[in-house]
Enzyme design. Structure first.
Site, mmCIF file in Angstrom:
data_model
loop_
_atom_site.group_PDB
_atom_site.id
_atom_site.type_symbol
_atom_site.label_atom_id
_atom_site.label_comp_id
_atom_site.label_asym_id
_atom_site.label_seq_id
_atom_site.Cartn_x
_atom_site.Cartn_y
_atom_site.Cartn_z
ATOM 1 N N CYS A 199 0.833 -1.203 0.000
ATOM 2 C CA CYS A 199 0.000 0.000 0.000
ATOM 3 C C CYS A 199 0.866 1.252 0.000
ATOM 4 C CB CYS A 199 -0.910 0.017 1.223
ATOM 5 S SG CYS A 199 -0.063 0.376 2.772
ATOM 6 N N CYS A 235 8.551 -2.540 15.943
ATOM 7 C CA CYS A 235 7.725 -1.736 16.856
ATOM 8 C C CYS A 235 6.443 -1.246 16.186
ATOM 9 C CB CYS A 235 8.524 -0.559 17.413
ATOM 10 S SG CYS A 235 8.944 0.707 16.196
ATOM 11 N N CYS A 273 -5.147 39.951 35.502
ATOM 12 C CA CYS A 273 -6.284 39.113 35.102
ATOM 13 C C CYS A 273 -5.961 37.628 35.149
ATOM 14 C CB CYS A 273 -6.771 39.487 33.716
ATOM 15 S SG CYS A 273 -5.628 38.978 32.416
ATOM 16 N N CYS A 319 12.321 42.505 25.609
ATOM 17 C CA CYS A 319 11.912 43.596 26.486
ATOM 18 C C CYS A 319 11.108 43.101 27.685
ATOM 19 C CB CYS A 319 11.075 44.562 25.660
ATOM 20 S SG CYS A 319 10.310 45.849 26.608
ATOM 21 N N HIS A 350 7.639 51.571 37.440
ATOM 22 C CA HIS A 350 9.002 51.472 36.928
ATOM 23 C C HIS A 350 9.407 52.734 36.195
ATOM 24 C CE1 HIS A 350 8.067 47.380 37.863
ATOM 25 N NE2 HIS A 350 9.298 46.977 37.563
HETATM 26 ZN ZN LIG Z 1 10.153 45.275 37.533
HETATM 27 ZN ZN LIG Z 2 11.005 0.171 15.311
HETATM 28 ZN ZN LIG Z 3 -4.160 40.941 32.148
HETATM 29 ZN ZN LIG Z 4 -0.220 -1.568 3.935
#
Ligand SMILES: [Zn+2]
Ligand SMILES: [Zn+2]
Ligand SMILES: [Zn+2]
Ligand SMILES: [Zn+2]
Ligand SMILES: [Zn+2]
Ligand SMILES: [Zn+2]
Lengths: 572, 160
Positions: A263, A271, A311, A321, A345
């Site tokens: 396919c 695995c 909030c 920044c 600040h």
């Molecule tokens: Zn600060």
């Molecule tokens: Zn494998």
């Molecule tokens: Zn906020």
């Molecule tokens: Zn297949």
């Protein structure tokens, strides 16, 4: 990536190679005979032969063996093949043990469809085997009456409406039908169907199922039987591709588990994850686990976002920044370092990079620990993100290539065939190019998982690995570009042209070169890059480094067929 | 009355009716000792008195079993529970559910109410201690009202 100008003249095949992997190649190498291909990674480009000095040549020597081995190691089985094999096995057991087919079938299922195991067990202790599966030698009850009482509906019925397994316990055909049907609808447990009598272990085989149930139930039973043939058999597995009904019969040995189903899906037989050479199953498992790990998201949050102090929604930091502004409608402006209002600040507090409030808090030991953890999480996350992004982009590139391949096969080839008056069979080089691209994207993708787990301290290996990976990336890019972009002009051309022949030569050449490079890359990585001399100084530039590695290999070129201790799993 | 009586059970099929009538007739002729069928006109739900066997922990105690039959009895197992208060037993939960394999995975259509009763009595008789299953509280809590046939039973070992 090279610019268009760097791309070679389509006629000049040698330049393909020179540009591409700085090796030498003759036009006739574009056959499958890539053993001749000599990739010279030494940029001096003067050493033009000698399979003993570079990364490619040694592996090429045994490529025939590898090819032969990979052809023999598995077989894809279609539904008809599965049926045929199962019938054949049943016939074998039935003939050798002189027992009915349905009894042979019961025995095979019991012993995981291993003919030799059935033979061994049977001839070692037939009685014990018979007992364990309920194959009786003869009836345990006998009746001579013309009428019998069904053990389920308790009706008294003439003999011709009664049926029994080997034990002789009588049940009417209608009750048998209901009993078998109920069991079949309960699932694959119907394959170990027993006589309904609670004290009886007599097996009920496919012959009774076929004689006493509807065609729908018979078909269901046969499906379970086929499924069992694949699922209970240690040598076979279903192709894991969604909707695919093929199975793969795998012969152990060779150490390579990659399997390509009819396919077109490739998977690892061991695995059953998608094919993942050159990384091993354990690494794939780790990587997949890593990708899905919730903790990684937590790290991300930890490293890149903090809740808005006002909030409480998480705010992601994407610039250097420290002046943060929460998203509308909140729009609260605050300091990333101390989470205090930005209005507190400014000049007064020493500006954003030296937020004295942060410094103060740090001195008090308030933010110190949290900040340190964020920093650590961020570093490990950056490494992971780097590899993950590239892994994922090769994955999506591969998906795209697959759909392009499909488009090519369903639409474009026919068109090209018309325009260029070439039979489609002569356009196979285009399909092959795309198949190669798909395969290379897969390999490249997994090299990023490989790189992620390559230990930091193995510097020489890491550098060599990155060099090889870089070459692979750019080589594949070139092939992909040729198959995608350069093809376009021929799809809109008026008619046949000489350029199309040149294009054929070029694309076929790139396909072949890329194929070789990737095959060798896979082998080198599977080998744990064992050829890298870890003592080689790696402080020089790329070309010097690679030369150094080539030299190192030349010294051990003879015989010393070492296989890599895979040191690459040392890291988490 | 327990809450686990199935809400809207489908009527018995013709096959089920025939078979139950035969079972009932046989029972009346030849009842299993220690059991008494309380006669009602409901063929689909039987209520049976269980009398603890002499010389066992349950001697002289009487409990009530409720047996409800599905549409496709006997292809499908009946639902059998003790009407609380259920006997104290390591395989019987306080809501009346019974951990006994023949009532679920090991049911065979050749079994009968009578053979179920005999199995249950033998289970009771072999008990050496009167206590609930270790997971009783958790199980009963998680069950709320569901039929024991919806439980994925993991059968206790045979030693009571
Ligand atoms: Zn600060
Ligand atoms: Zn494998
Ligand atoms: Zn906020
Ligand atoms: Zn297949
Ligand atoms: Zn039997
Ligand atoms: Zn019958």
């Amino acid at each position: 990536m090279d610019s268009e100008d760097d791309m070679m003249d389509a006629n000049d095949v040698e330049s393909v190679d020179d540009d591409f992997y700085s090796g030498e190649m003759d036009a006739d190498c574009y056959s499958d005979d890539y053993g001749d291909y000599d990739d010279d990674v030494d940029e001096d480009d003067d050493d033009d032969s000698g399979p003993d000095y570079d990364f490619m040549a040694e592996a090429a020597d045994d490529s025939d063996v590898v090819a032969a081995r990979s052809q023999l190691s598995y077989t894809v089985l279609k539904e008809e093949d599965i049926r045929q094999r199962q019938e054949d096995d049943i016939t074998k057991v039935s003939t050798v043990l002189s027992i009915p087919r349905e009894a042979a079938c019961i025995l095979l299922r019991r012993y995981n469809w291993s003919v030799s195991k059935v033979h061994d067990e049977w001839f070692a202790d037939e009685e014990a085997v018979r007992k364990s599966v309920g194959l009786l030698d003869g009836p345990v009850v006998r009746f001579s009456d013309a009428e019998l009482v069904c053990g389920i509906c308790f009706d008294t019925l003439p003999r011709d409406r009664i049926a029994s397994a080997a034990c002789g316990h009588p049940f009417c055909k209608q009750c048998w039908s209901g009993y078998i049907s109920t069991t079949i609808n309960d699932g694959p447990g119907c394959l170990t169907l027993k006589c309904p009598d609670p004290s009886c272990q007599a097996a009920v085989g496919q012959d009774m199922v076929n004689a006493l149930t509807s065609s729908e139930d018979r078909e269901k039973y046969a499906r379970y039987l086929r499924r069992s043939y694949i699922e209970d058999n240690r040598k076979t597995k279903w192709c894991p591709a969604p909707g695919c009904e093929y199975a793969v019969d795998f012969v152990a040995g060779g150490g390579n588990f990659d399997v390509a189903c009819l396919c077109s899906y490739s998977f690892c037989w061991n695995c059953t994850e998608e094919a993942h050479r050159p990384v091993d199953c354990g690494t794939v498992e780790k990587w997949i686990l890593k990708n899905s790990a919730e903790s990684e998201n937590m790290n991300w949050i930890l490293a890149n976002s903090k809740p808005c102090p006002k909030c409480k929604r998480p705010i992601e930091k994407n610039q250097g920044c420290m002046h943060m502004t929460c998203t509308p409608p909140c729009k609260f402006e605050f300091c990333w370092l101390c989470l205090g209002a930005w209005s507190d600040h400014g000049e007064r507090t020493g500006g954003f990079y030296a937020c004295n409030r942060y410094e103060a808090a740090k001195q008090e030991g308030v933010y110190d620990e949290a900040e340190r953890r964020r920093e650590m999480a961020k570093n490990s996350l950056e490494k992971y993100t780097h590899y993950y992004e590239r892994w994922a982009s090769n994955q999506s590139s591969r998906q795209k290539a697959l759909s392009d391949l499909h488009q090519m096969q369903t639409v474009h080839l026919e068109k090209l065939s018309d325009i260029h008056c070439t039979p489609e069979s002569q356009l196979k080089f285009i399909t092959e190019a795309w198949l190669q691209i798909v395969e290379c994207r897969r390999v490249l993708k997994w090299t990023y998982a490989y790189g992620y787990y390559l230990p930091e301290h193995e510097q020489a290996k890491r550098q060599f690995f990155e060099y090889l990976q870089g070459e692979a990336e750019s080589g594949l890019e070139r092939l992909h570009q040729c198959a995608e972009k350069e093809l376009q002009q021929f799809l809109t051309a008026e008619g046949p042209s000489k350029e199309f022949d040149d294009f054929r030569t070029k694309l076929a050449g790139l396909t072949s070169v890329t194929k070789n490079y990737f095959e060798n890359l896979v082998r080198a990585l599977e080998n744990g890059l064992a050829d890298v001399d870890s003592h080689a100084a790696c402080s020089k530039g790329t070309s010097a480094k690679v030369t150094g590695i080539c030299k190192a290999r030349a010294t051990k070129g003879k015989g010393n067929g070492k296989s890599g201790g895979s040191s690459r799993n040392g890291d988490d | 009355m327990t809450s686990s009586s199935a809400p809207s059970r489908k009527a018995l099929s013709k096959i089920a009716c025939n078979r139950l009538q035969k079972e009932l007739a046989e029972w009346q002729l030849n009842p299993p000792s220690g059991f008494k069928h309380r006669v009602t006109d409901n063929l689909q739900k039987w209520v049976i008195d269980v009398i603890g066997a002499p010389g066992t922990l349950y001697a002289n105690e009487t409990y009530q079993l409720q047996v409800e039959f599905p549409e496709h009895y006997p292809m499908e197992a009946p639902q059998v529970i003790f009407v609380p208060p259920a006997p104290m037993h390591p395989h019987i939960y306080s809501n009346g559910h019974i951990c006994l394999d023949i009532l679920y995975d090991s049911w065979s259509p050749a079994m009968t109410v009578s053979s179920i009763c005999i199995s249950i009595l033998s289970m009771l008789s072999s008990a050496t201690v009167k206590q609930r299953p270790a997971d009783n509280d958790r199980y009963v809590k998680n069950c709320h009202g569901r039929s024991p046939k919806e439980t994925r039973w993991w059968f206790h070992d045979d030693k009571v």
